[in-house]
Design a protein around this motif. Structure first.
Motif, PDB file in Angstrom:
ATOM      1  N   UNK A 163       1.222  -0.910   0.145  1.00 64.12           N
ATOM      2  CA  UNK A 163       0.080   0.065   0.244  1.00 64.12           C
ATOM      3  C   UNK A 163       0.364   1.365  -0.133  1.00 64.12           C
ATOM      4  N   UNK A 164       2.033   0.790   0.829  1.00 64.79           N
ATOM      5  CA  UNK A 164       2.854   2.367   0.749  1.00 64.79           C
ATOM      6  C   UNK A 164       3.527   2.480  -0.607  1.00 64.79           C
ATOM      7  N   UNK A 165       4.031   1.149  -1.265  1.00 65.13           N
ATOM      8  CA  UNK A 165       4.612   1.405  -2.537  1.00 65.13           C
ATOM      9  C   UNK A 165       3.851   2.329  -3.325  1.00 65.13           C
ATOM     10  N   UNK A 166       1.925   1.520  -4.003  1.00 66.32           N
ATOM     11  CA  UNK A 166       1.366   1.927  -4.684  1.00 66.32           C
ATOM     12  C   UNK A 166       0.871   3.447  -4.232  1.00 66.32           C
ATOM     13  N   UNK A 167       0.737   4.117  -2.868  1.00 62.08           N
ATOM     14  CA  UNK A 167       0.561   5.232  -3.149  1.00 62.08           C
ATOM     15  C   UNK A 167       1.702   6.397  -3.259  1.00 62.08           C
ATOM     16  N   UNK A 168       3.070   5.171  -2.426  1.00 59.91           N
ATOM     17  CA  UNK A 168       4.219   6.427  -3.355  1.00 59.91           C
ATOM     18  C   UNK A 168       4.404   6.485  -5.431  1.00 59.91           C
ATOM     19  N   UNK A 169       3.685   5.423  -5.627  1.00 59.79           N
ATOM     20  CA  UNK A 169       4.110   5.532  -7.081  1.00 59.79           C
ATOM     21  C   UNK A 169       2.961   6.642  -7.434  1.00 59.79           C
ATOM     22  N   UNK A 170       1.895   6.413  -7.588  1.00 58.86           N
ATOM     23  CA  UNK A 170       0.865   7.306  -7.673  1.00 58.86           C
ATOM     24  C   UNK A 170       1.080   8.815  -6.930  1.00 58.86           C
ATOM     25  N   UNK A 171       2.016   8.951  -6.182  1.00 52.36           N
ATOM     26  CA  UNK A 171       1.616  10.893  -5.050  1.00 52.36           C
ATOM     27  C   UNK A 171       3.119  11.636  -5.738  1.00 52.36           C
ATOM     28  N   UNK A 172       2.621  12.538  -6.211  1.00 53.46           N
ATOM     29  CA  UNK A 172       3.302  13.942  -6.848  1.00 53.46           C
ATOM     30  C   UNK A 172       4.398  13.917  -5.797  1.00 53.46           C
ATOM     31  N   UNK A 173       3.846  14.082  -4.903  1.00 55.55           N
ATOM     32  CA  UNK A 173       4.030  14.852  -3.547  1.00 55.55           C
ATOM     33  C   UNK A 173       4.895  13.341  -2.482  1.00 55.55           C
ATOM     34  N   UNK A 174       4.403  12.533  -2.902  1.00 54.85           N
ATOM     35  CA  UNK A 174       5.180  11.892  -1.938  1.00 54.85           C
ATOM     36  C   UNK A 174       6.382  12.077  -2.607  1.00 54.85           C
ATOM     37  N   UNK A 175       6.436  11.756  -4.013  1.00 52.39           N
ATOM     38  CA  UNK A 175       7.765  11.521  -4.923  1.00 52.39           C
ATOM     39  C   UNK A 175       8.617  12.745  -4.817  1.00 52.39           C
ATOM     40  N   UNK A 176       7.893  14.087  -4.517  1.00 53.98           N
ATOM     41  CA  UNK A 176       9.016  14.831  -3.951  1.00 53.98           C
ATOM     42  C   UNK A 176       9.665  15.399  -2.869  1.00 53.98           C
ATOM     43  N   UNK A 177       8.523  14.759  -1.918  1.00 52.19           N
ATOM     44  CA  UNK A 177       8.843  15.318  -0.573  1.00 52.19           C
ATOM     45  C   UNK A 177       9.641  13.694   0.358  1.00 52.19           C
ATOM     46  N   UNK A 178      10.008  12.395   0.023  1.00 55.44           N
ATOM     47  CA  UNK A 178      10.405  11.511   0.597  1.00 55.44           C
ATOM     48  C   UNK A 178      11.803  11.593  -0.022  1.00 55.44           C
ATOM     49  N   UNK A 179      12.520  11.832   0.879  1.00 54.76           N
ATOM     50  CA  UNK A 179      14.409  11.589   0.874  1.00 54.76           C
ATOM     51  C   UNK A 179      14.638   9.973   0.266  1.00 54.76           C
ATOM     52  N   UNK A 180      13.943   9.104   1.123  1.00 57.87           N
ATOM     53  CA  UNK A 180      14.425   8.029   0.997  1.00 57.87           C
ATOM     54  C   UNK A 180      13.447   7.511   1.643  1.00 57.87           C
ATOM     55  N   UNK A 181      13.438   5.634   1.343  1.00 59.41           N
ATOM     56  CA  UNK A 181      12.482   4.914   2.750  1.00 59.41           C
ATOM     57  C   UNK A 181      13.487   3.794   3.147  1.00 59.41           C
ATOM     58  N   UNK A 182      13.829   3.384   4.235  1.00 56.20           N
ATOM     59  CA  UNK A 182      14.762   2.715   5.563  1.00 56.20           C
ATOM     60  C   UNK A 182      13.558   1.719   5.705  1.00 56.20           C
ATOM     61  N   UNK A 183      14.287   0.908   6.403  1.00 53.77           N
ATOM     62  CA  UNK A 183      13.823  -0.830   7.031  1.00 53.77           C
ATOM     63  C   UNK A 183      14.190  -0.754   8.309  1.00 53.77           C
ATOM     64  N   UNK A 184      13.371  -0.259   9.290  1.00 57.32           N
ATOM     65  CA  UNK A 184      13.899  -0.689  10.615  1.00 57.32           C
ATOM     66  C   UNK A 184      13.739  -2.069  11.000  1.00 57.32           C
ATOM     67  N   UNK A 185      14.491  -3.165  11.586  1.00 55.17           N
ATOM     68  CA  UNK A 185      14.524  -4.144  11.562  1.00 55.17           C
ATOM     69  C   UNK A 185      13.861  -4.397  13.028  1.00 55.17           C
ATOM     70  N   UNK A 186      12.989  -5.963  12.799  1.00 53.20           N
ATOM     71  CA  UNK A 186      12.595  -6.403  13.447  1.00 53.20           C
ATOM     72  C   UNK A 186      12.625  -6.698  15.380  1.00 53.20           C
ATOM     73  N   UNK A 187      12.372  -7.201  16.200  1.00 54.70           N
ATOM     74  CA  UNK A 187      12.936  -7.145  16.999  1.00 54.70           C
ATOM     75  C   UNK A 187      12.285  -8.677  17.707  1.00 54.70           C
ATOM     76  N   UNK A 188      12.916  -9.362  18.191  1.00 57.98           N
ATOM     77  CA  UNK A 188      12.384 -11.029  18.988  1.00 57.98           C
ATOM     78  C   UNK A 188      11.356 -10.020  19.651  1.00 57.98           C
TER      79      UNK A 188
END
Length: 240
Positions: A163-188
């Motif tokens: 859902x994040x990927x789809x919204x990013x792909x269609x949103x000009x505002x997100x593409x212009x403002x998001x510098x990067x996408x990070x992955x926060x590791x899961x914890x047991x």
């Protein structure tokens, strides 16, 4: 590094704001604690869990950033009068209401240079669409500084955030403002339960765990550190 305000957003509960703030403060203390003051601004009045962990260890200030300007004025005055500091704002749920009312004025002050601080946003998300829509709403009003979306891998791997990927792909505002996408590791879960409920820092939690669990926690911490390093914002010690 230049004096900077780091805003950990999210707009709602259940996306991982607190654990991102907890680990990010730990990261800044480790990396810059000898040269900068790390100052936490706790804005979550109902559940100030990050403030509780760091109270008495670093400066902690409570500021309720609602639609009323009082908390914003208090926070801005503090930042304006405090040099050589890295501020971390741990945001509360429903924070977008205050952002809509006061975010524009805060950004205008930062852009003017009257408060000579950089501004960086970290925005943890889960797999639900509303966390992405809240990010869109935020960046409509906060137009200053880099923005990093953080996919909290507790809710799945990066490929599960469709859902994040789809919204990013269609949103000009997100593409212009998001510098990067990070992955926060899961914890047991068995370690996370001790960390979330213990009211302790990472190293204090490590000391309370068994040898293997403690080592696993430190390995996870190193993964989190690498995630923040990937932003390219944080030079090595001595590189200022």
């Amino acid at each position: 590094m230049k004096d900077t305000i780091f805003y950990v957003g999210g707009g709602k509960r259940g996306v991982g704001k607190s654990i991102v703030s907890l680990t990010f403060v730990d990261y800044l203390i480790t990396k810059y604690g000898e040269t900068k003051t790390v100052h936490l601004i706790e804005t979550d009045e109902s559940n100030p869990d990050v403030g509780r962990v760091y109270k008495g260890k670093i400066p902690v200030t409570t500021a309720i950033l609602e639609e009323n300007e009082k908390g914003w004025i208090r926070m801005a005055d503090l930042i304006e009068k405090t040099p050589d500091t890295l501020f971390v704002i741990n945001s509360a749920a429903r924070s977008n209401l205050g952002i809509r009312k006061n975010g524009g004025n805060f950004v205008a002050v930062l852009e003017s240079g009257k408060i000579p601080y950089d501004f960086v946003t970290f925005w943890p998300i889960n797999r639900q669409k509303d966390s992405v829509l809240l990010l869109e709403d935020f960046i409509e009003h906060v137009t200053f500084g880099p923005v990093f979306a953080i996919r909290n891998n507790y809710f799945g791997e990066d490929g599960d955030f469709t859902l994040y990927t789809k919204q990013y792909d269609k949103s000009k505002r997100l593409k212009e403002r998001i510098t990067g996408t990070l992955d926060f590791p899961s914890l047991a879960d068995i370690i996370a339960d001790d960390f979330y409920t213990g009211g302790k820092t990472i190293l204090e939690t490590v000391d309370s765990l068994g040898a293997f669990a403690g080592q696993s926690f430190l390995s996870w911490r190193n993964q989190v550190y690498r995630m923040f390093d990937e932003t390219g914002l944080f030079e090595e010690k001595g590189d200022e």
